[in-house]
Design a protein around this motif. Structure first.
Motif, PDB file in Angstrom:
ATOM      1  N   TYR A  49     -97.442  38.933   0.932  1.00 10.90           N
ATOM      2  CA  TYR A  49     -98.007  39.207  -0.383  1.00 10.90           C
ATOM      3  C   TYR A  49     -97.188  40.217  -1.182  1.00 10.90           C
ATOM      4  O   TYR A  49     -97.631  40.688  -2.216  1.00 10.90           O
ATOM      5  CB  TYR A  49     -99.455  39.678  -0.219  1.00 10.90           C
ATOM      6  CG  TYR A  49    -100.218  38.794   0.728  1.00 10.90           C
ATOM      7  CD1 TYR A  49    -100.475  37.461   0.395  1.00 10.90           C
ATOM      8  CD2 TYR A  49    -100.626  39.249   1.977  1.00 10.90           C
ATOM      9  CE1 TYR A  49    -101.136  36.629   1.276  1.00 10.90           C
ATOM     10  CE2 TYR A  49    -101.282  38.412   2.865  1.00 10.90           C
ATOM     11  CZ  TYR A  49    -101.530  37.100   2.511  1.00 10.90           C
ATOM     12  OH  TYR A  49    -102.181  36.270   3.393  1.00 10.90           O
ATOM     13  N   TRP A 100    -110.791  33.129  -0.604  1.00 13.15           N
ATOM     14  CA  TRP A 100    -109.896  34.233  -0.947  1.00 13.15           C
ATOM     15  C   TRP A 100    -110.660  35.275  -1.759  1.00 13.15           C
ATOM     16  O   TRP A 100    -111.866  35.193  -1.894  1.00 13.15           O
ATOM     17  CB  TRP A 100    -108.682  33.691  -1.721  1.00 13.15           C
ATOM     18  CG  TRP A 100    -107.528  34.648  -1.791  1.00 13.15           C
ATOM     19  CD1 TRP A 100    -107.002  35.214  -2.910  1.00 13.15           C
ATOM     20  CD2 TRP A 100    -106.772  35.174  -0.703  1.00 13.15           C
ATOM     21  NE1 TRP A 100    -105.962  36.057  -2.588  1.00 13.15           N
ATOM     22  CE2 TRP A 100    -105.801  36.051  -1.229  1.00 13.15           C
ATOM     23  CE3 TRP A 100    -106.836  34.998   0.691  1.00 13.15           C
ATOM     24  CZ2 TRP A 100    -104.898  36.755  -0.439  1.00 13.15           C
ATOM     25  CZ3 TRP A 100    -105.936  35.691   1.479  1.00 13.15           C
ATOM     26  CH2 TRP A 100    -104.965  36.552   0.913  1.00 13.15           C
ATOM     27  N   LEU A 101    -109.922  36.227  -2.302  1.00 13.49           N
ATOM     28  CA  LEU A 101    -110.545  37.259  -3.120  1.00 13.49           C
ATOM     29  C   LEU A 101    -111.097  36.656  -4.410  1.00 13.49           C
ATOM     30  O   LEU A 101    -110.726  35.543  -4.798  1.00 13.49           O
ATOM     31  CB  LEU A 101    -109.516  38.346  -3.441  1.00 13.49           C
ATOM     32  CG  LEU A 101    -108.832  39.004  -2.232  1.00 13.49           C
ATOM     33  CD1 LEU A 101    -107.801  40.019  -2.709  1.00 13.49           C
ATOM     34  CD2 LEU A 101    -109.852  39.654  -1.318  1.00 13.49           C
ATOM     35  N   GLY A 161    -110.164  35.990   2.634  1.00 12.55           N
ATOM     36  CA  GLY A 161    -108.916  36.698   2.871  1.00 12.55           C
ATOM     37  C   GLY A 161    -108.217  36.136   4.088  1.00 12.55           C
ATOM     38  O   GLY A 161    -108.731  35.233   4.765  1.00 12.55           O
TER      39      GLY A 161
END
Length: 330
Positions: free
Chosen positions: A173, A41-42, A72
């Protein structure tokens, strides 16, 4: 008397090293091998050890020039390993097991999280959840295709609650449906969004509570470091050096004595999270990565991996066991 040139260079090198040590600066180290590492992920508190390992030259000291690439929703670390776009990556157990079920030759070399951070947040003033049975008749958010879907279905199964008794709603999100109470039970990572949403509710005069699947026996393994079987066979020394450097970075990042250093590194990437929240996120992450000080960081919990595999078979996510044990290489 004029000193020979090699003496001058040696003295300058010693002075530079001493100066760097006094100032707390890690002198750069020449790396001779390029490696790409794809995150799940980030960059945030869940990747603290990864970025610390990079910025504190842990990789360089092992002779590795590592390119750290954020992940991501459109990034698949295991697929990139197969295509040769990356040599190492981060994936959750369900991703690894699904990939192995489809024939991927992937191995797990370290387990970064000993406790899965996935939970569901809700407002206790509106909803009372003592056991998963209390989810009956309620709307629960899940990310279809994500590990939270598999975990929620497993949670319902072990509780004996039929899925048609719960309204499962797709979430992304945007937290608006949660704040508007349209989807009152929302999936979060307890060390990231859980802290953020809890703070938002507190600012609004509301309390937050969490449904933790682990409290009911659902132990899905979260972020782990993977590489390809080919990489393991062809270049085991690089694998060893990479894992050694990575875990050194995680040890530094999770050490409270280095808390402010970890904050400084993460702040370069995670500019949207206020420092106070970031500190809380790091503190909670520390408990997930090393809940027991006697347990080494990176420990692979074989029983938890086997439990994850068994749940996935029972849920029909894979047809039969993949023999996950053979893919675990501590």
């Amino acid at each position: 008397m004029q000193l020979p040139i090699f003496c001058v260079r040696t003295i300058l090198l010693i002075l530079l090293t001493l100066t760097s040590t006094v100032l707390g600066i890690c002198p750069s180290v020449m790396a001779d091998e390029t490696v790409t590492y794809r995150l799940k992920w980030l960059i945030n508190a869940s990747t603290a050890g990864d970025v610390v390992a990079l910025h504190q030259n842990c990789f360089a000291r092992e002779g590795l020039d590592v390119t750290l690439k954020p992940g991501g929703p459109e990034r698949d670390a295991i697929r990139e390993l197969e295509l040769g776009y990356a040599q190492f990556g981060v994936a959750s157990a369900d991703q690894v097991i699904r990939a192995m079920d489809k024939g991927a030759k992937v191995v797990v070399v370290a387990q970064l999280f000993q406790v899965n951070p996935l939970q569901w947040i809700y407002r206790p003033a509106d909803i009372s959840i003592q056991t998963p049975v209390d989810l009956a008749g309620k709307t629960v958010g899940i990310t279809y295709g994500g590990n939270d879907e598999a975990i929620m279905r497993a949670l319902l199964s072990v509780s004996g609650l039929k899925e048609d008794k719960v309204r499962l709603a797709s979430v992304r999100y945007d937290y608006t449906p949660f704040f508007q109470k349209k989807i009152p039970i929302w999936p979060v990572y307890g060390n990231l969004q859980g802290i953020l949403l809890e703070e938002k509710l507190r600012e609004n005069g509301e309390a937050a509570a969490f449904l933790d699947p682990a409290a009911f026996g659902i132990r899905f393994v979260a972020n782990s470091v993977v590489t390809s079987q080919k990489m393991m066979d062809d270049d085991p020394d690089t694998v060893r050096r990479f894992v050694s450097a990575l875990l050194e970075g995680w040890k530094m990042a999770m050490d409270p004595a280095h808390g402010e250093d970890t904050m400084a590194v993460l702040s370069r990437y995670d500019k949207d999270t206020p420092d106070a929240l970031l500190r809380r996120q790091i503190a909670v992450t520390r408990k997930l990565v090393q809940p027991d000080p006697a347990l080494p960081i990176g420990h692979i919990d074989i029983a938890a991996w086997e439990a994850t595999e068994a749940i996935m078979v029972k849920q029909g996510l894979i047809e039969k066991p993949v023999g996950i044990g053979k893919g675990l290489r501590p």
